[in-house]
Structure formats: structure tokens, C-alpha cells
Write an enzyme that holds these catalytic residues in place. Sequence first.
Site, PDB file in Angstrom:
ATOM      1  N   CYS A  12       0.809  -1.216   0.000  1.00  0.00           N
ATOM      2  CA  CYS A  12       0.000   0.000   0.000  1.00  0.00           C
ATOM      3  C   CYS A  12       0.846   1.271   0.000  1.00  0.00           C
ATOM      4  CB  CYS A  12      -0.938  -0.012   1.201  1.00  0.00           C
ATOM      5  SG  CYS A  12      -2.266  -1.227   1.053  1.00  0.00           S
ATOM      6  N   LYS A  15       0.728   3.585  -3.132  1.00  0.00           N
ATOM      7  CA  LYS A  15      -0.413   4.439  -3.456  1.00  0.00           C
ATOM      8  C   LYS A  15       0.022   5.853  -3.846  1.00  0.00           C
ATOM      9  CE  LYS A  15      -4.262   2.678  -0.640  1.00  0.00           C
ATOM     10  NZ  LYS A  15      -5.183   3.038   0.457  1.00  0.00           N
TER      11      LYS A  15
END
Length: 340
Positions: A12, A15
Amino acid sequence: MSEKIYCQGGGCSAKLGAKKLSRILEKIDKYEDPDLLVGFDSHDDASVLKITEDKGIVSTLDFFPPMVEDPYLYGQIAATNALSDVYAMGGVPRTALNIVCFPDEEDLNILGRIIEGGNDKLKEAHVTLSGGHSIRDTSIKYGLSVTGIVDVDSIKTNNNAQTGDVLILTKKLGVGMTLNAMRMKDAAPEVLDDVFKSMTTLNKYAAELLKPYDVHALTDVTGFGLMVHLNEMLDHKKSVLLYGNNIPYFRDCPYYVDEFYLSGAAQTNRNSVEKEVVFEKENFFLEEIMYDPQTSGGLLASVAKKDLDDILDAFKEAGRECYVIGEVVDLKDKSIYVGE
């Protein structure tokens, strides 16, 4: 994943920043469907479309580059992370589609292990893998598009926190910096085991334990870190007092901060919301923990104070993590105040 180094900034933490996304999305003149109950306007975890008077479809997708070398583990983490958004909306995931980017020259056995890892987490969640789409690419990326069902009166949005609520978090923080330490070959095996176990633990279990109680706002903590997700939860309508001493993190995170095993994504998170944050005492370590990007992080819930003891008892009895990290108060000059 063979002798090559694949995990150079995946998960993540890959991102785009929240500010960049907001600037793009706010300019889109989209079609307005009256049955769309939750869209991207609220920065929520997934969309919800009403299909009957009492049922809605939850839709989400999530994919990212590898953050670990083991393809099976990577597939597990990616699937666990993708499923999480449905749980964070109060829904139950039912079907999933694979999203795959894979280089032509790579060994297809690697791809097979990635998909196997993802599918094993889908089976654990009782979710059917129903198809997918793949393309040739210069690097590996994997994830899922997930569809679920939710009762309309049970939808959990991320921005309805109430004054007097208590904030709870269901997984420790520090995933991003631990993975950075791993890439520098300076992470203890037992710490990595704890982090991998956390990243592959479905938020299904925490969501089920919270279901009987008054949960006013719910989200999962992923690449934007605790601070950005919390700021979105408050939505300029409430403020929060965080208990700095209660913030949970993986062992050795203080060492990782001292060694500056930090990420650009953490700095992006800081830049997004630091004007809304007040630390009562200077604490560089705590700041870095709170801005650290999480991959497949836990649920962050704003719950009615009257239910707190019962919630803590339920999590303890089930052997699940649950940390009380703050309280919601009326709107002040800033959104987030970090005390002791």
C-alpha cells in the site's frame, strides 16, 4: 520470488498521495445515480449501490507491486488487503476477480503461486474466485476486484464519528518501516513473522466481533497511514484526542525509526494532514508510527463508549487484537490532538 529483488516499494506504500487523488477526483463531472449510497466523494473504502430496499452491492478493487519476495505470501497479503474494504463497509464479500500484471519473460510458476496464495485467503473468507484479467507489464502487480453484499441499514461509512465515541484499532502499526528494514536486511525474523501474520489476518474476524455494537464510523488503515485515514473519518465535523501511549506498534519499530528506515509514502501522508495535527509533546518516533503506510492494516472504529467494555471482552475471548487509542470530541481548531 527467485533471486531477483522484486519488493522495492510495493504494498500500500505504492499508493498515490491523498492530496493528488483529491485534486483529480474533485474535477470529475460524473453521472449521478440516485441508488449510489456511497461513492468516492466521502473518501470511503468502497462504493455501495442499492439494489433493493434493504440490500446493497459493495464494490472495491485493490492491487499493488510485491512487498515480499515469497510469491505465495504476496498473494495472501494482496487478497487479505483487497477483501478488507468490504468488511470496512459492514458488508460480506461474495465474489472476486483477479487483477494481474506480469512480465512475459518471468516464470509462470511464480504467477501460479501468487494466485494460489490469494485464492487460499478467498477460500478462508468463503469468497468465490470468479474470473479476472491479466496484462503483460514490465513489473509484477496483483490484486482483486471484490463484490459483496450489505444490508442498507448496516452500512458502515468512514465519516460518521460521534462526540463521546471511543476509537479502537485492531492491528498494530509499523508495517511500512518494518518492510523497509527487511529490504535493508535488518529486520529480526520473529518481528517479520508477526508482521506477516498481521498482514494475512482477515479483517473479517474483527468486523464480525464489532457487528453487534454501535459502530458509528469504520475504515481500515492502509497506505495513507493512521493519520490520513483518521482525518478522513473526522471529515472536518469532529476532532479527536489520541492517547499517544496507547498507540500499538510492532517490536523494534523504535529502532527502525532511529535507523531512518522510513518511506516517501510516510512523508506524503505527513504532508497531506500535518496542518490538522497537534502533538502536545514533540515525539519523532510517534509521529513516524502514525504516518507510516500500512499494508493490509487493521480496522479503525469509532464506537459508542457504552459498548467499549463488551467489545474489549469479545475481542479478548476470541483471542483477537483490540487497542483503545483515543476519543472523539467536538470540533476544535485542529482535527487531531495527540496526548500521552
